[in-house]
Scaffold this motif. Structure first.
Motif, PDB file in Angstrom:
ATOM      1  N   SER A  43       0.768  -1.161   0.119  1.00 15.67           N
ATOM      2  CA  SER A  43      -0.131  -0.009   0.055  1.00 15.67           C
ATOM      3  C   SER A  43       0.941   1.301   0.051  1.00 15.67           C
ATOM      4  O   SER A  43       1.987   1.228   0.808  1.00 15.67           O
ATOM      5  CB  SER A  43      -0.776   0.025   1.091  1.00 15.67           C
ATOM      6  OG  SER A  43      -1.860  -1.152   1.176  1.00 15.67           O
ATOM      7  N   GLY A  44       0.528   2.195  -0.674  1.00 14.83           N
ATOM      8  CA  GLY A  44       1.050   3.465  -0.801  1.00 14.83           C
ATOM      9  C   GLY A  44       2.566   3.316  -1.692  1.00 14.83           C
ATOM     10  O   GLY A  44       3.291   4.393  -1.847  1.00 14.83           O
ATOM     11  N   SER A  45       2.695   2.280  -2.480  1.00 14.00           N
ATOM     12  CA  SER A  45       3.836   2.294  -3.365  1.00 14.00           C
ATOM     13  C   SER A  45       3.577   2.844  -4.671  1.00 14.00           C
ATOM     14  O   SER A  45       4.598   3.053  -5.470  1.00 14.00           O
ATOM     15  CB  SER A  45       4.137   0.793  -3.639  1.00 14.00           C
ATOM     16  OG  SER A  45       3.143   0.221  -4.296  1.00 14.00           O
ATOM     17  N   GLY A  46       2.078   3.208  -4.932  1.00  9.72           N
ATOM     18  CA  GLY A  46       2.117   3.930  -6.116  1.00  9.72           C
ATOM     19  C   GLY A  46       1.410   3.226  -7.077  1.00  9.72           C
ATOM     20  O   GLY A  46       1.332   3.669  -8.390  1.00  9.72           O
ATOM     21  N   LYS A  47       0.956   1.982  -6.959  1.00  9.74           N
ATOM     22  CA  LYS A  47       0.135   1.134  -7.883  1.00  9.74           C
ATOM     23  C   LYS A  47      -1.034   2.029  -8.617  1.00  9.74           C
ATOM     24  O   LYS A  47      -1.036   1.931  -9.694  1.00  9.74           O
ATOM     25  CB  LYS A  47      -0.551  -0.156  -7.169  1.00  9.74           C
ATOM     26  CG  LYS A  47       0.682  -1.004  -6.633  1.00  9.74           C
ATOM     27  CD  LYS A  47      -0.158  -2.370  -6.174  1.00  9.74           C
ATOM     28  CE  LYS A  47      -1.283  -2.165  -5.084  1.00  9.74           C
ATOM     29  NZ  LYS A  47      -0.863  -1.896  -3.971  1.00  9.74           N
ATOM     30  N   SER A  48      -1.745   2.351  -7.823  1.00  6.49           N
ATOM     31  CA  SER A  48      -2.960   3.058  -8.087  1.00  6.49           C
ATOM     32  C   SER A  48      -2.534   4.263  -8.890  1.00  6.49           C
ATOM     33  O   SER A  48      -3.075   4.726 -10.026  1.00  6.49           O
ATOM     34  CB  SER A  48      -3.922   3.354  -6.956  1.00  6.49           C
ATOM     35  OG  SER A  48      -4.236   2.225  -6.381  1.00  6.49           O
ATOM     36  N   THR A  49      -1.818   4.976  -8.515  1.00  5.80           N
ATOM     37  CA  THR A  49      -1.127   6.360  -9.203  1.00  5.80           C
ATOM     38  C   THR A  49      -0.718   5.798 -10.538  1.00  5.80           C
ATOM     39  O   THR A  49      -1.050   6.370 -11.686  1.00  5.80           O
ATOM     40  CB  THR A  49       0.054   7.091  -8.369  1.00  5.80           C
ATOM     41  OG1 THR A  49      -0.552   7.111  -7.204  1.00  5.80           O
ATOM     42  CG2 THR A  49      -0.047   8.348  -8.956  1.00  5.80           C
ATOM     43  N   LEU A  50       0.114   4.771 -10.735  1.00  3.16           N
ATOM     44  CA  LEU A  50       0.582   4.387 -11.879  1.00  3.16           C
ATOM     45  C   LEU A  50      -0.565   3.870 -12.927  1.00  3.16           C
ATOM     46  O   LEU A  50      -0.336   4.251 -14.112  1.00  3.16           O
ATOM     47  CB  LEU A  50       1.457   3.269 -11.741  1.00  3.16           C
ATOM     48  CG  LEU A  50       2.214   2.630 -13.103  1.00  3.16           C
ATOM     49  CD1 LEU A  50       2.987   3.825 -13.677  1.00  3.16           C
ATOM     50  CD2 LEU A  50       3.091   1.470 -12.734  1.00  3.16           C
ATOM     51  N   MET A  51      -1.528   3.225 -12.230  1.00  5.04           N
ATOM     52  CA  MET A  51      -2.577   2.801 -13.056  1.00  5.04           C
ATOM     53  C   MET A  51      -3.503   3.785 -13.471  1.00  5.04           C
ATOM     54  O   MET A  51      -3.855   3.897 -14.902  1.00  5.04           O
ATOM     55  CB  MET A  51      -3.469   1.783 -11.810  1.00  5.04           C
ATOM     56  CG  MET A  51      -4.824   1.482 -12.539  1.00  5.04           C
ATOM     57  SD  MET A  51      -4.511  -0.208 -13.046  1.00  5.04           S
ATOM     58  CE  MET A  51      -6.287  -0.509 -13.478  1.00  5.04           C
ATOM     59  N   ASN A  52      -3.723   4.711 -12.790  1.00  2.00           N
ATOM     60  CA  ASN A  52      -4.465   5.874 -13.115  1.00  2.00           C
ATOM     61  C   ASN A  52      -3.732   6.781 -14.329  1.00  2.00           C
ATOM     62  O   ASN A  52      -4.261   7.170 -15.211  1.00  2.00           O
ATOM     63  CB  ASN A  52      -4.813   6.994 -11.868  1.00  2.00           C
ATOM     64  CG  ASN A  52      -5.614   6.432 -11.016  1.00  2.00           C
ATOM     65  OD1 ASN A  52      -6.650   5.742 -11.506  1.00  2.00           O
ATOM     66  ND2 ASN A  52      -5.492   6.901  -9.768  1.00  2.00           N
ATOM     67  N   MET A  53      -2.197   6.592 -14.195  1.00  2.00           N
ATOM     68  CA  MET A  53      -1.399   7.374 -15.033  1.00  2.00           C
ATOM     69  C   MET A  53      -1.583   6.745 -16.563  1.00  2.00           C
ATOM     70  O   MET A  53      -1.910   7.190 -17.399  1.00  2.00           O
ATOM     71  CB  MET A  53       0.064   7.341 -14.536  1.00  2.00           C
ATOM     72  CG  MET A  53       0.851   8.480 -15.281  1.00  2.00           C
ATOM     73  SD  MET A  53       0.575  10.074 -15.209  1.00  2.00           S
ATOM     74  CE  MET A  53       0.792  10.292 -13.372  1.00  2.00           C
ATOM     75  N   ILE A  54      -1.476   5.305 -16.509  1.00  2.00           N
ATOM     76  CA  ILE A  54      -1.528   4.695 -17.671  1.00  2.00           C
ATOM     77  C   ILE A  54      -2.994   4.812 -18.211  1.00  2.00           C
ATOM     78  O   ILE A  54      -3.114   4.702 -19.379  1.00  2.00           O
ATOM     79  CB  ILE A  54      -1.099   3.091 -17.462  1.00  2.00           C
ATOM     80  CG1 ILE A  54       0.331   2.980 -17.030  1.00  2.00           C
ATOM     81  CG2 ILE A  54      -1.475   2.164 -18.551  1.00  2.00           C
ATOM     82  CD1 ILE A  54       0.864   1.672 -16.490  1.00  2.00           C
ATOM     83  N   GLY A  55      -4.039   4.833 -17.341  1.00  2.39           N
ATOM     84  CA  GLY A  55      -5.263   4.981 -17.742  1.00  2.39           C
ATOM     85  C   GLY A  55      -5.959   6.185 -18.151  1.00  2.39           C
ATOM     86  O   GLY A  55      -6.875   6.525 -18.437  1.00  2.39           O
ATOM     87  N   CYS A  56      -4.770   7.020 -18.350  1.00  5.49           N
ATOM     88  CA  CYS A  56      -4.939   8.581 -18.631  1.00  5.49           C
ATOM     89  C   CYS A  56      -6.181   9.264 -17.851  1.00  5.49           C
ATOM     90  O   CYS A  56      -6.956  10.080 -18.423  1.00  5.49           O
ATOM     91  CB  CYS A  56      -5.660   8.627 -20.081  1.00  5.49           C
ATOM     92  SG  CYS A  56      -4.338   7.815 -21.221  1.00  5.49           S
ATOM     93  N   LEU A  57      -6.396   8.764 -16.674  1.00  5.14           N
ATOM     94  CA  LEU A  57      -7.087   9.404 -15.574  1.00  5.14           C
ATOM     95  C   LEU A  57      -6.602  10.552 -15.051  1.00  5.14           C
ATOM     96  O   LEU A  57      -7.041  11.544 -14.524  1.00  5.14           O
ATOM     97  CB  LEU A  57      -7.762   8.662 -14.852  1.00  5.14           C
ATOM     98  CG  LEU A  57      -8.824   7.654 -15.226  1.00  5.14           C
ATOM     99  CD1 LEU A  57      -8.958   6.409 -13.986  1.00  5.14           C
ATOM    100  CD2 LEU A  57     -10.066   8.170 -15.408  1.00  5.14           C
ATOM    101  N   ASP A  58      -5.093  10.537 -15.200  1.00  2.00           N
ATOM    102  CA  ASP A  58      -4.225  11.470 -14.256  1.00  2.00           C
ATOM    103  C   ASP A  58      -3.110  11.688 -15.307  1.00  2.00           C
ATOM    104  O   ASP A  58      -2.561  11.215 -16.403  1.00  2.00           O
ATOM    105  CB  ASP A  58      -3.934  10.811 -13.236  1.00  2.00           C
ATOM    106  CG  ASP A  58      -3.264  12.037 -12.095  1.00  2.00           C
ATOM    107  OD1 ASP A  58      -3.338  13.161 -12.443  1.00  2.00           O
ATOM    108  OD2 ASP A  58      -2.801  11.673 -11.219  1.00  2.00           O
TER     109      ASP A  58
END
Lengths: 235, 405
Positions: A43-58
């Protein structure tokens, strides 16, 4: 040069109450067509952020993100919406179906935003539902479906626009083990059919379905290994 | 875009009918606002048309000399009460002294009953001269004849009756040359006046009888109202009025500093008064209805904020699936407009029904322009009150929205 996704020196920093949080701190990553990748990490490693980044949500604070030659980091909100609609299929842990709409209707939504004519839309949505084995449940609403069936609707919705990539965020996290296995079988099948799939998961046995596993730690890639063909380690 | 429009319509209807009681309560403010705006407009337009119609019997070129002003005046009632009565010999003197008089007639008036056999009608009757017909364009005898100068001078017991009197006393027979009674006095009906309808929808102008002035004076007390009707022979009414005013002061024997003890009324006086009343009613009405519409709009805005909040997650999902900001904006804006439109239609329907009901007592009918206007107004309110919440929805960050629980 990647033929699908290329991330170069991607950083995503947040300002939380005056403190800088480095959710992603220099990610270099390339993804090719028809890869099957799992992203893991605590948790907090950046998985979700990376996912959002790849998914063009961020979009990144710094760095270069190319998606099939398009420069995502330079896009505005509408361009991001368009690329999400055309090229990315999301599968969420909590399914995120529209509760008042039938399965068919839920699957139609991306096609509505793609401005597809009604008949083509219904035709395509039905095909996608048949592909995930829900031909009998098309006209049921989410609350009339089991968890596994709901996730299959979500997969059909992710598939329906023929996306370049399917992003699945803990797709089995809310399911019992039997439904989880079913969902993973569907994803495996989709991969065999030529789709590119990225999974975010905590579970080792889910990650094992993928050909390549990326381990994140503190916003950096700790390990990027080819689990089925070759092994590669990045610092 | 068309499929998106239908999708938005579908979502909006689903949301409105999915939360029925909330939608009804929200829409109520707009319903009341539109109802009052439309009803107010309907009443004013009814009033206007009735006024126009009623004013035709008071021609612009007719001055009516009376003891009292029709409207207002700044005198106390006891002073007004002590004003001497209008005398019949002013008629001849006005004719003689004023160069603007085209026709002049006395009008003595009182109330009473006219009886024919076992039928009776409470009415007003006037004593006037044959010249009255020249001072009143809308008075016309359609059956029989008017009385003559000779009958007037000799005090003949003849009578011209209004349409209502004829209908009430002679339902199945021709009234001409039949006899009716006022008290113990017997009159022969010689003519029937053309129907004029109701004045402002309130009292009938056809419930009247006209007697020769000579007869009236002999038979009835000199009490009661007395006016003098003057038709002027010029378009310059102000000049004519000024001159007649001077003549009247002379006839009343007023010294230069003494106050007037008579009034010269004309339809313009009534028109001015009417316009003031209309402005007051319309202004107050508009203010109140504007308030209720603003309150209604605030209600819509409030519920739209709630709706956006409740559906934050859905907005996130839709954005993830490719909805652009304008698509989300359109979705919520359509919901606001739809509530207002439905509320506007309901309000207009109620106003239409109520105006039919009111029409039983007071003339009113909803003008088409007003109906269309109120619908446009409700759409505008929908847009205005839905804009900020919809914009907020459109601007939501997809990640935050997806995380929202």
């Amino acid at each position: 040069m990647a033929d699908l996704i290329s991330l170069k020196e991607i950083k995503r920093h947040y300002d939380v109450g005056g403190e800088l949080v480095r959710a992603l701190d220099g990610i270099d990553l390339t993804i090719n067509h028809n890869e099957y990748i799992s992203i893991m990490g605590p948790s907090g490693s950046g998985k979700s952020t990376l996912m959002n980044m790849i998914g063009c949500l961020d979009t990144p604070t710094e760095g270069v993100y190319e998606f099939e030659g398009e420069l995502v980091h330079e896009m505005d909100d509408n361009q991001l919406a368009s690329i999400r609609n055309r090229k990315i299929g999301f599968v969420f842990q909590t399914f995120n179906l529209l509760p008042k709409a039938t399965a068919l209707r839920n699957v139609e939504v991306p096609l509505i935003y793609a401005n597809m004519a009604k008949n083509d839309r219904i035709e395509k949505a039905k095909k996608a539902l048949i592909a995930v084995g829900l031909e009998e449940r098309m006209h049921h609403k989410p609350n009339e479906l089991s968890g596994g069936q709901r996730q299959r609707v979500a997969i059909a919705r992710a598939l329906v626009n023929d996306p370049s990539i399917i992003l699945a965020d803990e797709p089995t996290g809310n399911l019992d083990s039997k439904s989880g296995i079913e969902i993973m079988k569907i994803l495996d099948k989709l991969h065999h059919a030529g789709n590119t799939i990225i999974l975010v998961t905590h579970e080792e046995y889910i990650a094992e379905h993928a050909d390549r596993t990326i381990n994140l730690f503190d916003g950096k890639i700790k390990e990027d290994r080819q689990t089925k063909k070759r092994k590669r380690v990045v610092t | 875009m068309i499929s998106l429009f239908w999708e938005n319509l579908r979502i909006s209807l689903g949301s409105i009918f999915g939360n029925k009681s909330r939608s009804i309560l929200t829409a109520l403010g707009i319903v009341i606002g539109v109802l009052s705006v439309t009803l107010m407009g309907t009443l004013i337009s009814g009033l206007d048309r009735t006024f126009e119609k009623s004013m035709s019997f008071l021609a612009r070129d007719v001055l009516i000399i009376s003891r009292m002003d029709w409207f207002g005046g700044d005198m106390d009632w006891w002073e007004l009460r002590n004003r001497p009565r209008i005398k019949e010999d002013y008629v001849e003197q006005l004719r003689e002294k004023s160069q603007f008089v085209a026709a002049v007639a006395p009008m003595a008036e009182r109330g009473g009953s006219i009886i024919r056999g076992d039928k009776r009608i409470d009415t007003r009757f006037f004593g006037t001269t044959p010249e009255y017909m020249a001072t009143n364009e809308s008075a016309d005898v359609i059956t029989g004849r008017y009385f003559t100068d000779g009958e007037n001078r000799s005090g003949a017991r003849v009578m011209v009756i209004g349409g209502d009197v004829a209908d009430a006393l002679f339902p199945d027979e021709d009234p001409i040359d039949k006899y009716v009674k006022i008290g113990s006095h017997k009159f022969r009906v010689v003519g029937i006046l053309k129907k004029q309808g109701k004045f402002m929808g309130m009292f009938s102008l056809d419930n009247q009888a006209v007697l020769p002035f000579g007869t009236y004076q002999r038979l009835f007390s000199r009490r009661g109202w007395m006016n003098v009707r003057v038709k002027v022979n010029t378009d310059n009414y102000d000049e004519a009025k000024e001159e007649i005013y001077g003549v009247m002061r002379q006839l009343r024997g007023l010294k230069p500093l003494e106050k007037d003890d008579f009034a010269i009324n004309q339809s313009a006086t009534m028109e001015a008064q009417y316009k003031a009343i209309k402005l007051a009613i319309g202004g107050t009405g508009l203010f109140i209805t504007a308030l209720s519409l603003i309150v209604g709009g605030i209600g819509i805005m409030n519920i739209m904020f709630v709706s956006v909040k409740e559906r934050t997650k859905e907005i996130g999902v839709r954005k993830a699936l490719g909805a652009t900001q304008s698509m989300i904006l359109g979705q919520f804006l359509m919901e606001a407009v739809l509530i207002c439109l439905i509320a506007g239609l309901v309000g207009m329907g109620l106003a239409g029904g109520l105006s039919l009901l009111i029409n039983q007592f007071f003339p009113s009918s909803m003008p088409v322009g007003l109906a269309i206007g109120s619908i446009i107004l409700s759409v505008v309110i929908g847009i205005v009150s839905g804009l900020v919440p919809s914009y907020q929805a459109a601007r939501l960050d997809p990640i935050d929205a997806l995380r929202y629980e």
